[in-house]
Design an enzyme around this catalytic site. Structure first.
Site, mmCIF file in Angstrom:
data_model
loop_
_atom_site.group_PDB
_atom_site.id
_atom_site.type_symbol
_atom_site.label_atom_id
_atom_site.label_comp_id
_atom_site.label_asym_id
_atom_site.label_seq_id
_atom_site.Cartn_x
_atom_site.Cartn_y
_atom_site.Cartn_z
ATOM 1 N N ASN A 1 -10.698 18.691 -78.192
ATOM 2 C CA ASN A 1 -9.682 19.160 -77.253
ATOM 3 C C ASN A 1 -10.201 20.483 -76.702
ATOM 4 O OD1 ASN A 1 -7.549 20.758 -76.139
ATOM 5 N ND2 ASN A 1 -6.050 19.421 -77.100
ATOM 6 N N TYR B 1 -4.846 11.623 -76.283
ATOM 7 C CA TYR B 1 -4.246 12.951 -76.402
ATOM 8 C C TYR B 1 -2.739 12.769 -76.553
ATOM 9 C CZ TYR B 1 -2.832 17.698 -74.992
ATOM 10 O OH TYR B 1 -2.262 18.948 -74.930
ATOM 11 N N ASP C 1 -6.908 14.255 -80.054
ATOM 12 C CA ASP C 1 -5.918 15.206 -80.529
ATOM 13 C C ASP C 1 -4.626 14.447 -80.753
ATOM 14 O OD1 ASP C 1 -4.100 17.193 -80.984
ATOM 15 O OD2 ASP C 1 -4.414 18.248 -79.083
ATOM 16 N N HIS D 1 -8.853 24.461 -80.487
ATOM 17 C CA HIS D 1 -9.321 23.336 -81.299
ATOM 18 C C HIS D 1 -10.836 23.433 -81.473
ATOM 19 C CE1 HIS D 1 -5.605 20.748 -80.830
ATOM 20 N NE2 HIS D 1 -5.455 21.584 -79.817
#
Length: 264
Positions: free
Chosen positions: A11, A109, A151, A255
């Site tokens: 991410n 995501y 993510d 991240h």
């Protein structure tokens, strides 16, 4: 195709803002494929040339203005560009491809879900749970060998957060989110590669808030980013790492990258 395969996931929290560290990561790690989340850019102005210069000439993009966005950048050919609208509102949160060896690679995501863990008071939390539920329905009938990365915005295990007790009511670690992610994992017998190679209760984080002036001082991390594989594919995994050092690079994402290596 080579006998080995190295897949990275990150991410990046705006790919255009972080090209320097992405370039450094690719130069140092040399993955075959990089999956990015939160690219925050429409496809027409995605910075593809720097990736091409590094050998990532195969690019599959699903972006939108300012928010969300996912991309798969590869040295290997990619087929079957598929997108699932698991958010059910057109947001760019998934992209999937088929690799030359026939394995599917899914890049996702999952929404963060806002601050209040109550779908009545916070519609974003309900959207997150519904997103995971739609993924579960897809996963239940999945018959192809697959790797899914991204993510997930959920830290499922007690040891996946810096304080299980203090984060029980904090979105990303609430029991209802953990239960939803567990159902998703069980729906295809997904192997959590992170915890396969770093068994609990060993420390394993992938995210630290920007709010801390020194993220290393209090180490209040969470494992929000994941790599899962179908059971048959997981047997081919030979290594998995998280690159904590990237969190201290100049203008970092909150991240860090994950890298899994396979031998086929």
């Amino acid at each position: 195709m080579a006998d080995t395969l190295k897949i990275a996931s990150w991410n990046i929290n705006s790919v255009r803002a972080r090209m320097d560290i992405v370039t450094r990561f690719l130069t140092e790690e040399q993955p075959d494929i990089l999956c990015l989340q939160e690219t925050k850019v429409v496809d027409t102005i995605f910075p593809g040339d720097p990736f091409r210069k590094l050998g990532y000439v195969h690019q599959v993009l699903n972006g939108q203005p300012m928010h969300h966005g996912v991309a798969i950048l590869s040295k290997l050919p990619l087929d079957e560009d598929l997108r699932h609208d698991w958010q059910d509102n057109g947001e760019a949160r998934h992209i999937g491809v088929r690799l030359p060896n026939g394995i599917r690679l899914e890049n996702v995501y999952i929404p963060a879900g806002g601050d209040i863990p109550d779908r009545t008071l916070n519609p974003k939390f309900g959207q997150k749970l519904d997103f995971v539920e739609r993924m579960t329905r897809w996963s239940e009938v999945l018959a192809e060998p697959t790797v899914i990365v991204g993510d997930f915005n959920i830290a499922p295990l007690e040891c996946d957060v810096w304080s299980h007790k203090q984060l029980l009511d904090v979105v990303s670690h609430t029991p209802i989110e953990v239960a939803a992610l567990t159902r998703l994992q069980q729906s295809h017998d997904w192997v959590d590669l992170g915890r396969h190679f770093v068994p609990p209760p060993q420390r394993l984080y992938t995210w630290w808030s920007y709010r801390s002036k020194d993220w290393t001082a209090n180490d209040r991390g969470r494992r929000l980013d994941h790599m899962w594989a179908s059971p048959a594919v997981a047997k081919q995994a030979t290594a998995h790492r998280v690159l904590e050092g990237c969190r201290s690079w100049l203008k970092p994402s909150d991240h860090i990258p994950l890298v899994t290596e396979f031998a086929f």
